[in-house]
Structures are given as structure tokens and as C-alpha cells.
Design an enzyme around this catalytic site. Structure first.
Site, short mmCIF file in Angstrom:
data_model
loop_
_atom_site.label_atom_id
_atom_site.label_comp_id
_atom_site.label_asym_id
_atom_site.label_seq_id
_atom_site.Cartn_x
_atom_site.Cartn_y
_atom_site.Cartn_z
N TYR A 153 0.86 -1.18 0.00
CA TYR A 153 0.00 0.00 0.00
C TYR A 153 0.89 1.23 0.00
O TYR A 153 1.72 1.41 0.91
CB TYR A 153 -0.89 -0.02 1.25
CG TYR A 153 -2.04 0.96 1.25
CD1 TYR A 153 -2.59 1.46 0.07
CD2 TYR A 153 -2.61 1.38 2.45
CE1 TYR A 153 -3.65 2.35 0.09
CE2 TYR A 153 -3.67 2.27 2.48
CZ TYR A 153 -4.19 2.75 1.29
OH TYR A 153 -5.25 3.63 1.31
N ASP A 245 -13.33 -2.96 1.13
CA ASP A 245 -12.55 -2.20 2.11
C ASP A 245 -13.34 -1.93 3.39
O ASP A 245 -12.98 -1.06 4.18
CB ASP A 245 -12.02 -0.88 1.54
CG ASP A 245 -10.93 -0.25 2.42
OD1 ASP A 245 -10.15 -1.01 3.00
OD2 ASP A 245 -10.88 0.99 2.53
#
Length: 290
Positions: A153, A245
């Protein structure tokens, strides 16, 4: 809870889109409950509780069959909440852990038996402290024998600096949320095309075409993000994943409706074959092959 933290949507819509049988929400989290699984002292934020029961209820409500649960930074390297959720779900879930270089083979094997299939490296400075690359390399050396992969990420502007390190990793690398593309600049933007080149030149790289709510400049219905996700699905149909998410940690602008997010899937993957690959075949290959 951190004062400006937004709790997840309390009443998402029932999606109009019906995912195919075996579909996977390949990016979601569990938080706490804090009384049972305390948050890490070094965390940068304190979320609301988001339990395994709530996650699995959402999975069923949205029409998904399975989850990939990703360890989030608020729990640090204590994966107890993740492992508890995986053991409860059985074959309906797999996991991504966060570990340190001192992790033992026995501890990794215990995680593998519970359903963990990879580790996450977070390079967002607002969420985690900086970590030397050698630390990550030691972790990769330990997880490689298990056939695990790495989730990364990072912000789009950090790709150039990270690329030599990432491309040196001898495992599959999955990039979260389209490398956090700057959608205001269009698909032809050099920074996004650099990310596309990374995928094109390195077949061990995958990406998640997820989180339009984080990338959008215009907001709901996220029309400015859909072309980017669709482009990646078209270009790399065998190396894309999708996830909600949930519970959407650290969203500041608004809290997305997970039912609406599910309805975006046929916009980014228009054909049934693309949807089957995105939601079933690709996650099967990466997480359930054994």
C-alpha cells in the site's frame, strides 16, 4: 474512537448486482472488539469496533461467498483478531497478516493453518512509521517457503522510489487500490501509466481495482474512478481483485454504502467472464489453490 473517525454505514442498500457463485470480497478488515482484541499502542488512529460477526453478515447480505481479511495498522503486528475471524470462517475466508522480521517458522505455520496467505507492507507515512527495506526483505525470505505473497500500500507519488525494491521481491506482489492513482489527471497521466507499465513488465504483480471512494475527486457516484478500474480489468484480467474495504478506515469525506460499491462491479468489469475472473477465478488462484 479518534474524534473525526467515521463509523461504517449502518444500513447499506441491497445491491441490484448479484455476484457470481463463489464471489470473494478480497479486501476487508476486522477491528476488535477492543475489549477482546485491544488496539496497538503505536496506532495512528483508533477505529470503531467492526467485528467478525458484522463482517460475515455483510458478506451474506451483499451476496458474496468468501472474504480476504487484511490486517490493518490499528492492530499493529498483533494478528489475534484476524486469526480469530479466520478460524471462525473456516474455508470461507483467507487472511493477510502484518508481521515483523522476528516472526518464527512455527508462528507462520500456525497462521498458515488458520488461513493466512500473505503479509502486508504499508508505506503510507500517515498510517505507519518508516521501516527499513532490509526488514521487509527478511520477512519475505521467511514467508516465501509457504507460498505466500505480499500486499503493498503506497501513494502514487512514491512508486518511483519504491519500484526497485518492489520489483526485486521474489514473490507475487499485490498493489492495493490501483496504486492510489490520481484520477484527476486522466488515464494518460504519466504517473498512472508508470503503474500500468509496472504491471505489464512484471507478471508477478497484481492490483486491486477497489476503493473508488478513496480515489474519487468528484465523490458519489465515483464516475471519475470507474475508467481507471475498467482499464486495469481490460488490460490485466488475470491479475485483478476487488474488495469493499469494509469498514472503510479513516474515510474523512463520507462513509460509502457497501451495496452501492457492489453495484459498481459491472461498470468496471462489464462482461460475465470478466466478473467471474475478478471475483472468483483470480482470488481462487491466489488464496484457495491449496
Amino acid at each position: 474512537m479518534t474524534p473525526d473517525y467515521l463509523p461504517f454505514h449502518p444500513d447499506p442498500k441491497k445491491p441490484d448486482y448479484v455476484p457470481p457463485r463463489g464471489a470473494v470480497d478480497a479486501h476487508c478488515h476486522v477491528f476488535g472488539p477492543a475489549k477482546t482484541f485491544p488496539f496497538a499502542p503505536e496506532r495512528k488512529y483508533t477505529p470503531c469496533d467492526a467485528s467478525k460477526e458484522q463482517l460475515f453478515a455483510l458478506r451474506d447480505f451483499l451476496g458474496f461467498s468468501r472474504n480476504v481479511i487484511v490486517q490493518a495498522s490499528c492492530h499493529g503486528k498483533n494478528n489475534d483478531a484476524l486469526l480469530d475471524a479466520l478460524r471462525t470462517a473456516g474455508d470461507k475466508a483467507r487472511g493477510i497478516a502484518v508481521v515483523g522480521p522476528d516472526i518464527t517458522e512455527a508462528e507462520l505455520q500456525e497462521m498458515h493453518d488458520a488461513g493466512v496467505r500473505g503479509v502486508r507492507f504499508n508505506f503510507l507515512k500517515r498510517l505507519v512509521d518508516d521501516t527499513p527495506k532490509d526488514v521487509f526483505r527478511k520477512i519475505v525470505d521467511k514467508i516465501k517457503p509457504l507460498g505466500w505473497h505480499v500486499i503493498v500500500y503506497f501513494e502514487a507519488e512514491d512508486l518511483l522510489e519504491l519500484k526497485p525494491f518492489l520489483t526485486s521481491l521474489p514473490v507475487t506482489v499485490v498493489v492495493d487500490h490501483m496504486g492510489r492513482a490520481d484520477v484527476s489527471k486522466g488515464i494518460g497521466d504519466p504517473s498512472f501509466q508508470a503503474f500500468v507499465s509496472l504491471l505489464r513488465d512484471h507478471e508477478n504483480f497484481w492490483t486491486k481495482v477497489s476503493c473508488p471512494e478513496r480515489l474519487s475527486v468528484k465523490g458519489v457516484p465515483y464516475d471519475d474512478v470507474i475508467p481507471f478500474a475498467n482499464y486495469l480489468v481490460e488490460q490485466f484480467p488475470h491479475r485483478v481483485l476487488w474488495g469493499t474495504d469494509w469498514p472503510h478506515p479513516n474515510m474523512k469525506s463520507h462513509m460509502p454504502d457497501d451495496g452501492f460499491l457492489t453495484d459498481i462491479i459491472p461498470m468496471i468489469a462489464p462482461s460475465e467472464k470478466q466478473q467471474q475472473m475478478l471475483l472468483v477465478e483470480n482470488p481462487d488462484r491466489l488464496y484457495w489453490a491449496d
